[in-house]
Design a protein around this motif. Structure first.
Motif, short mmCIF file in Angstrom:
data_model
loop_
_atom_site.label_atom_id
_atom_site.label_comp_id
_atom_site.label_asym_id
_atom_site.label_seq_id
_atom_site.Cartn_x
_atom_site.Cartn_y
_atom_site.Cartn_z
N MET A 93 29.40 -40.79 9.41
CA MET A 93 28.78 -40.72 8.09
C MET A 93 28.72 -39.30 7.52
O MET A 93 28.41 -39.11 6.35
CB MET A 93 27.37 -41.31 8.15
CG MET A 93 27.34 -42.77 8.60
SD MET A 93 28.45 -43.87 7.69
CE MET A 93 27.76 -43.82 6.07
N THR A 94 29.03 -38.30 8.34
CA THR A 94 28.94 -36.90 7.91
C THR A 94 29.66 -36.61 6.60
O THR A 94 29.11 -35.93 5.74
CB THR A 94 29.42 -35.97 9.04
OG1 THR A 94 28.61 -36.21 10.20
CG2 THR A 94 29.32 -34.51 8.64
N PRO A 95 30.88 -37.12 6.40
CA PRO A 95 31.59 -36.78 5.16
C PRO A 95 30.89 -37.24 3.88
O PRO A 95 31.12 -36.66 2.82
CB PRO A 95 32.95 -37.50 5.31
CG PRO A 95 33.12 -37.69 6.77
CD PRO A 95 31.74 -37.88 7.32
N VAL A 96 30.03 -38.23 3.95
CA VAL A 96 29.38 -38.73 2.73
C VAL A 96 27.93 -38.27 2.59
O VAL A 96 27.27 -38.58 1.60
CB VAL A 96 29.45 -40.28 2.65
CG1 VAL A 96 30.89 -40.75 2.67
CG2 VAL A 96 28.63 -40.92 3.75
N MET A 97 27.42 -37.53 3.58
CA MET A 97 26.00 -37.18 3.58
C MET A 97 25.58 -36.35 2.36
O MET A 97 24.53 -36.59 1.78
CB MET A 97 25.62 -36.47 4.86
CG MET A 97 25.51 -37.42 6.03
SD MET A 97 24.95 -36.62 7.53
CE MET A 97 23.25 -36.24 7.10
N GLU A 98 26.39 -35.38 1.94
CA GLU A 98 26.01 -34.54 0.81
C GLU A 98 25.89 -35.37 -0.47
O GLU A 98 24.89 -35.30 -1.19
CB GLU A 98 26.99 -33.39 0.61
CG GLU A 98 26.58 -32.47 -0.50
CD GLU A 98 27.53 -31.27 -0.66
OE1 GLU A 98 27.44 -30.62 -1.70
OE2 GLU A 98 28.33 -31.00 0.25
N LYS A 99 26.91 -36.17 -0.76
CA LYS A 99 26.90 -37.01 -1.96
C LYS A 99 25.77 -38.05 -1.87
O LYS A 99 25.07 -38.30 -2.86
CB LYS A 99 28.25 -37.71 -2.14
CG LYS A 99 28.35 -38.57 -3.37
CD LYS A 99 28.28 -37.76 -4.64
CE LYS A 99 28.51 -38.62 -5.85
NZ LYS A 99 28.33 -37.90 -7.11
N PHE A 100 25.58 -38.62 -0.69
CA PHE A 100 24.50 -39.58 -0.50
C PHE A 100 23.15 -38.92 -0.79
O PHE A 100 22.29 -39.51 -1.45
CB PHE A 100 24.53 -40.13 0.93
CG PHE A 100 23.53 -41.22 1.19
CD1 PHE A 100 23.86 -42.54 0.94
CD2 PHE A 100 22.28 -40.93 1.69
CE1 PHE A 100 22.93 -43.55 1.17
CE2 PHE A 100 21.35 -41.93 1.93
CZ PHE A 100 21.68 -43.24 1.67
N GLN A 157 19.12 -38.16 6.23
CA GLN A 157 19.12 -38.03 7.68
C GLN A 157 19.22 -39.40 8.35
O GLN A 157 19.88 -39.58 9.37
CB GLN A 157 17.88 -37.28 8.15
CG GLN A 157 17.99 -36.73 9.54
CD GLN A 157 19.15 -35.74 9.68
OE1 GLN A 157 19.36 -34.90 8.84
NE2 GLN A 157 19.90 -35.89 10.75
N HIS A 158 18.56 -40.38 7.75
CA HIS A 158 18.57 -41.75 8.26
C HIS A 158 20.00 -42.28 8.36
O HIS A 158 20.33 -43.04 9.28
CB HIS A 158 17.73 -42.64 7.33
CG HIS A 158 17.66 -44.07 7.73
ND1 HIS A 158 16.70 -44.54 8.60
CD2 HIS A 158 18.40 -45.14 7.37
CE1 HIS A 158 16.88 -45.84 8.77
NE2 HIS A 158 17.89 -46.23 8.02
#
Length: 95
Positions: A29-36, A73-74
């Protein structure tokens, strides 16, 4: 999971399975964490209408616990399913 769902059904506790196409709560999930996080920051959070036990923190959540940072973070944190069920069992006294 099937045994737990059956136990809940026999105890009149509603459950719902969530189909998943890939590994949530992982490094994937790291690649989408900023946008999320950006999207999560745009949401106005309200008090839940039922008890919410965090599967990653294994605690009953208060309204103040919900934030864009929590949800970001979740997305990646490890699910502590057994710990969350223990919280439900001891603190919610629904079973």
């Amino acid at each position: 999971m099937a045994l737990f769902s059956e136990f809940c059904a026999n105890s009149n506790v509603k459950t719902q399975s969530i189909p998943a196409s890939h590994a949530f709560h992982s490094r994937d999930m790291t690649p989408v964490m900023e946008k999320f996080g950006q999207i999560a920051a745009s949401i106005t959070y309200q008090e839940p209408n039922c008890t919410y036990i965090s599967g990653t923190l294994a605690k009953i959540m208060d309204t103040d616990d919900f934030s864009s940072e929590y949800w970001q973070q979740h997305l990646r944190d490890t699910v502590r399913f057994a710990d969350a069920i223990q919280v439900m069992w001891t603190d919610c006294k629904i079973m």
